[in-house]
Scaffold this motif. Structure first.
Motif, short mmCIF file in Angstrom:
data_model
loop_
_atom_site.label_atom_id
_atom_site.label_comp_id
_atom_site.label_asym_id
_atom_site.label_seq_id
_atom_site.Cartn_x
_atom_site.Cartn_y
_atom_site.Cartn_z
N ASP A 101 16.75 -39.03 -28.46
CA ASP A 101 15.33 -39.35 -28.30
C ASP A 101 15.07 -40.85 -28.18
OD1 ASP A 101 15.94 -40.04 -30.88
OD2 ASP A 101 14.32 -38.88 -31.83
N ASP A 102 16.12 -41.65 -27.99
CA ASP A 102 15.92 -43.09 -27.80
C ASP A 102 15.29 -43.41 -26.45
OD1 ASP A 102 16.88 -43.86 -30.25
OD2 ASP A 102 18.89 -44.37 -29.55
N ILE A 103 15.43 -42.51 -25.49
CA ILE A 103 14.83 -42.67 -24.17
C ILE A 103 13.78 -41.58 -23.99
CG2 ILE A 103 15.25 -42.64 -21.67
CD1 ILE A 103 16.54 -45.03 -23.04
N ASP A 104 12.63 -41.95 -23.44
CA ASP A 104 11.61 -40.96 -23.12
C ASP A 104 11.98 -40.34 -21.77
OD1 ASP A 104 9.36 -39.47 -22.45
OD2 ASP A 104 7.93 -40.97 -23.17
N TRP A 105 12.77 -39.28 -21.82
CA TRP A 105 13.32 -38.69 -20.60
C TRP A 105 12.23 -38.13 -19.69
CZ3 TRP A 105 17.94 -40.40 -20.09
CH2 TRP A 105 18.77 -40.57 -21.20
N ASP A 106 11.20 -37.56 -20.29
CA ASP A 106 10.13 -37.01 -19.45
C ASP A 106 9.36 -38.12 -18.74
OD1 ASP A 106 10.46 -34.19 -19.81
OD2 ASP A 106 9.72 -34.42 -21.85
N ALA A 107 9.22 -39.27 -19.41
CA ALA A 107 8.58 -40.41 -18.74
C ALA A 107 9.43 -40.90 -17.58
CB ALA A 107 8.35 -41.54 -19.74
N LEU A 108 10.75 -40.94 -17.76
CA LEU A 108 11.64 -41.38 -16.70
C LEU A 108 11.62 -40.40 -15.52
CD1 LEU A 108 13.96 -42.98 -15.40
CD2 LEU A 108 15.55 -41.80 -16.94
N PHE A 109 11.92 -39.14 -15.78
CA PHE A 109 12.02 -38.18 -14.69
C PHE A 109 10.66 -37.79 -14.14
CE2 PHE A 109 16.09 -37.56 -16.95
CZ PHE A 109 16.94 -37.85 -15.88
N GLY A 110 9.61 -37.99 -14.94
CA GLY A 110 8.26 -37.70 -14.47
C GLY A 110 7.81 -38.64 -13.36
N GLN A 111 8.46 -39.81 -13.22
CA GLN A 111 8.14 -40.73 -12.14
C GLN A 111 8.77 -40.31 -10.82
OE1 GLN A 111 8.44 -45.02 -13.21
NE2 GLN A 111 8.96 -44.29 -15.24
N GLY A 112 9.63 -39.31 -10.88
CA GLY A 112 10.31 -38.83 -9.69
C GLY A 112 11.70 -39.42 -9.56
N VAL A 113 12.70 -38.61 -9.80
CA VAL A 113 14.10 -39.01 -9.66
C VAL A 113 14.80 -37.93 -8.84
CG1 VAL A 113 16.26 -39.55 -10.85
CG2 VAL A 113 14.07 -40.18 -11.91
N ARG A 114 15.45 -38.32 -7.77
CA ARG A 114 16.12 -37.33 -6.91
C ARG A 114 17.46 -36.89 -7.49
NH1 ARG A 114 16.54 -39.44 -1.03
NH2 ARG A 114 16.32 -37.25 -0.45
N TRP A 115 18.17 -37.80 -8.17
CA TRP A 115 19.56 -37.52 -8.54
C TRP A 115 19.87 -38.23 -9.86
CZ3 TRP A 115 23.01 -35.35 -4.58
CH2 TRP A 115 24.33 -35.22 -4.98
N LEU A 116 20.43 -37.52 -10.82
CA LEU A 116 20.95 -38.10 -12.06
C LEU A 116 22.46 -37.99 -12.05
CD1 LEU A 116 20.76 -39.11 -15.08
CD2 LEU A 116 20.73 -36.68 -15.71
N HIS A 117 23.14 -39.08 -12.42
CA HIS A 117 24.60 -39.04 -12.52
C HIS A 117 25.05 -39.48 -13.90
CE1 HIS A 117 28.78 -39.11 -11.28
NE2 HIS A 117 28.89 -40.27 -11.91
N THR A 118 25.94 -38.71 -14.50
CA THR A 118 26.60 -39.10 -15.74
C THR A 118 28.00 -38.51 -15.71
OG1 THR A 118 26.33 -39.29 -18.14
CG2 THR A 118 25.73 -37.18 -17.13
N GLY A 119 28.73 -38.57 -16.84
CA GLY A 119 30.09 -38.08 -16.75
C GLY A 119 30.87 -38.05 -18.05
N GLY A 120 32.13 -37.70 -17.90
CA GLY A 120 33.00 -37.46 -19.04
C GLY A 120 33.43 -38.71 -19.79
N ILE A 121 33.35 -39.88 -19.18
CA ILE A 121 33.63 -41.10 -19.93
C ILE A 121 32.53 -41.33 -20.96
CG2 ILE A 121 33.82 -43.61 -19.78
CD1 ILE A 121 35.21 -43.29 -17.11
N PHE A 122 31.30 -41.26 -20.51
CA PHE A 122 30.18 -41.42 -21.44
C PHE A 122 30.21 -40.35 -22.53
CE2 PHE A 122 25.65 -40.30 -22.40
CZ PHE A 122 25.43 -41.36 -23.27
N ALA A 123 30.43 -39.11 -22.16
CA ALA A 123 30.41 -38.01 -23.13
C ALA A 123 31.50 -38.14 -24.18
CB ALA A 123 30.53 -36.68 -22.41
N ALA A 124 32.57 -38.87 -23.87
CA ALA A 124 33.68 -39.01 -24.80
C ALA A 124 33.46 -40.11 -25.84
CB ALA A 124 34.97 -39.30 -24.03
N LEU A 125 32.43 -40.91 -25.68
CA LEU A 125 32.26 -42.07 -26.56
C LEU A 125 31.94 -41.68 -27.99
CD1 LEU A 125 30.26 -44.51 -24.25
CD2 LEU A 125 32.72 -44.45 -24.69
#
Length: 365
Positions: free
Chosen positions: A135-159
């Motif tokens: 909840d550190d990021i207001d995800w609905d505020a971010l994606f509510g502005q319109g985002v076509r593509w989100l990218h993340t991955g296994g390096i981040f998830a492993a931290l």
């Protein structure tokens, strides 16, 4: 095309990436262990994808990450600002002065040459992004502005456990707002070694895979991160039978019916500076496509080549909705990115399209 992508005119961003951005320290042609000076740049598996889409392909983008508000963090900010990505979604964490409680990540990387392979030595424990909460990021505020593509991955998830939870929150929010989600498996044994190894990697990645539309990996990622075996390969991946990888992708797509696209690079390492590079991709409704095979590809710096493949693949899908174009844009961009130093691509769209079209390396003047 079965993949639903929001129109550009309805969105603020074409691409948003979620992941750690580290300070890369490069000894150039030398070794980390004997270096007396390092070249500084920024890099990160997820960040590199958004940066490539912005700088090479001209797409609008943003990075979601966390940094410590100290001199190293501000150096990373200065480097990121040259990417053209929006950095307003960076979470800044106050420093305790010495890094006892939180710190920025460092990545020492030597390129390798000939029979000496590339070496990476990361110093990224207890970093700001590893401590980020969902909840550190207001995800609905971010994606509510319109985002076509989100990218993340296994390096981040492993931290950390937190990081995997943050990735899940972001991916769920993206789907609520109609954003396509891509994920690069990016298996790194060193990241999982102390927290459960490959078994834990598969548990985390299989959990997150249910939120993915576009799944990306290299020749070993689908086995290491999701548990799908490829027939006919050996321990050192000296043989990479295309038909076996296609069969593996068919199994993956059957188990994960949410995957609309699957892409994988296929790298046979002759030496650190000469690789055979190929790629295949599959799209639901379009089937398989294979990129131009580049045998004997000469490499200056292999780090970030897979990330540049991912950004080229995403560009081809966003721009053309065609898997054959997408896999060839990805493979060409990845090949070009490995001809220059650093994690991030220095290629431009004209160069990528010239290589996709079979152009040579003759001098242009």
């Amino acid at each position: 095309m079965t993949l639903k992508i929001k129109p550009a005119e309805e969105c603020r961003y074409d691409i948003v990436s979620l992941g750690e951005v580290m300070l890369r320290l490069d000894p150039g042609e030398g070794r980390i262990r004997t270096a007396r000076s390092f070249r500084a740049s920024e890099g990160g598996g997820e960040y590199n994808v958004a940066r490539g889409l912005r700088r090479c392909f001209g797409k609008r983008g943003a990075i979601v990450t966390a940094l410590v508000n100290d001199e190293v963090g501000r150096l990373l900010e200065d480097l990121m600002l040259t990417s053209g990505l929006d950095t307003s979604w960076v979470k800044w964490v106050e420093s305790d002065g010495v890094g006892r409680s939180v710190r920025n990540g460092l990545n020492f990387t030597e390129r390798g040459f000939g029979v000496r392979g590339a070496v990476g030595s990361s110093d990224r424990g207890n970093t700001a992004i590893a401590q980020m909460q969902p909840d550190d990021i207001d995800w609905d505020a971010l994606f509510g502005q319109g985002v076509r593509w989100l990218h993340t991955g296994g390096i981040f998830a492993a931290l950390s456990e937190n990081a995997a939870a943050v990735a899940k929150a972001a991916m769920e929010a993206a789907h609520r707002h109609g954003t396509v989600v891509s994920y690069d498996l990016n298996y790194r044994p060193s990241l999982w070694a102390g927290i459960g190894g490959q078994k834990r990697a598969q548990e985390v990645n299989r959990e997150l895979a249910q939120y993915v539309d576009v799944m990306i990996g290299n020749e070993e990622d689908f086995t290491a991160s999701l548990g799908f075996e490829v027939e006919g390969t050996d321990e050192n991946l000296t043989v990479l039978p295309i038909d076996s990888f296609k069969k593996m992708i068919e199994k993956v797509s059957a188990e994960y019916t949410n995957f609309e696209v699957i892409g994988t690079t296929l790298r046979q390492v002759r030496t650190a500076t000469v690789n055979d590079l190929g790629a295949i991709a599959w799209m639901r409704g379009q089937g398989f496509a294979q990129a131009t095979q580049r045998n004997g590809l000469e490499i200056l710096d292999r780090v970030g080549g897979g990330d540049s493949f991912a950004s080229g693949l995403a560009y081809g899908i966003l721009e053309y909705g065609n898997i054959e174009k997408a896999v060839n844009y990805g493979a060409a961009h990845g090949a070009l990115a490995m001809t220059t130093p650093g994690d991030t691509s220095m290629a431009n769209l004209d160069e990528v399209e010239r290589l996709v079209g079979g152009g040579s390396a003759r001098v242009k003047r």
